[in-house]
Design an enzyme around this catalytic site. Sequence first.
Site, PDB file in Angstrom:
ATOM      1  CG  ASP A  46      -2.076  -1.012   1.045  1.00 45.46           C
ATOM      2  OD1 ASP A  46      -2.270  -1.506  -0.074  1.00 45.46           O
ATOM      3  OD2 ASP A  46      -2.756  -1.300   2.044  1.00 45.46           O
ATOM      4  N   GLY A  47       2.025   1.206   0.646  1.00 44.68           N
ATOM      5  CA  GLY A  47       2.914   2.360   0.635  1.00 44.68           C
ATOM      6  C   GLY A  47       3.383   2.702  -0.766  1.00 44.68           C
ATOM      7  CG  ASN A 121      -4.784   5.666   2.670  1.00 45.66           C
ATOM      8  OD1 ASN A 121      -5.715   5.208   2.014  1.00 45.66           O
ATOM      9  ND2 ASN A 121      -3.726   4.952   3.001  1.00 45.66           N
ATOM     10  CD  GLU A 122      -3.638   8.400   6.605  1.00 42.82           C
ATOM     11  OE1 GLU A 122      -2.414   8.380   6.356  1.00 42.82           O
ATOM     12  OE2 GLU A 122      -4.369   7.393   6.500  1.00 42.82           O
ATOM     13  NE  ARG A 147      -7.612  22.147  26.550  1.00 44.40           N
ATOM     14  CZ  ARG A 147      -8.807  22.697  26.288  1.00 44.40           C
ATOM     15  NH1 ARG A 147      -9.791  21.937  25.821  1.00 44.40           N
ATOM     16  NH2 ARG A 147      -9.013  23.984  26.465  1.00 44.40           N
ATOM     17  CB  ALA A 184      -2.607  10.542  21.685  1.00 37.17           C
TER      18      ALA A 184
END
Length: 263
Positions: A46-47, A121-122, A147, A184
């Site tokens: 995919d890369g 993708n993103e 945050r 995160a």
Amino acid sequence: MFKFSIVAKPDLISKKCEEEVKSTLIANSWIYDENDPYYVIVIGGDGTILRAIHRYLDKIESIRLLGIHTGTLGFFTEYNCEDVNEALETLINKRYILEYRRMLEADVLTKDGKHMFYAINEMRLENIMRTQVIEVAIDGEHLETIRANGVCVSTPSGSTAYNKSLGGAVICPGIEVMQLCEVAGIHHNRYHSLGSPLIASDQQTFTFTSSDFRDISLVFDHVVANVDDVIQVDTRLSTRKVPFLRKKGFSFAQRLRNSFIND
């Protein structure tokens, strides 16, 4: 007689496959042309597919991408290297299905003006140096203050990539939506945001602002954008689409099983 190019992963298996593909197509009177191909055969994972898309981004709607898998993850790639003869027969005889995948586009406002970027993708806004405060709006209306290390906006194509590792939903291709996930995120009694993936339609726009985007990284697929002094990022589904050649009878469920379940 068609023009083609090859984008291959730089390992021995991929290079051997590349030589076989190239010699076979040239023997069938195809023309190798890296500058103006009609077909782009991608050999790797995919890369490598992402690398090929960004290499030919300026003419992406006018080419056709065929993936042959030799890498670690082959969600985009259609054939394994053992199936190269089948892939070439399908290509030469045009026994494939065309599938179009929509890209993301982002208007990035900086002190130097506006810049446009694309991703299949993103798009990610990430700060690895410190907690990043990001204001999120949908169609100009404020939604939340995040945050976190950053945010990730993905397409259905990208829902099985970085988005999946963030706990985002896997979205079937053909559903024209985009998905927002926190990277995160911080959640406690003082700071709290939605804290779950948010799916928006192809008619909507996510806007990201901050009082301090210092040290921010703006990433489109594998490409880190070379921009400074970011003020605002507007992200939406683009009208631009990437044309993939698909094997007839190879379902999305099969692709998911092969890539993630392997039962």
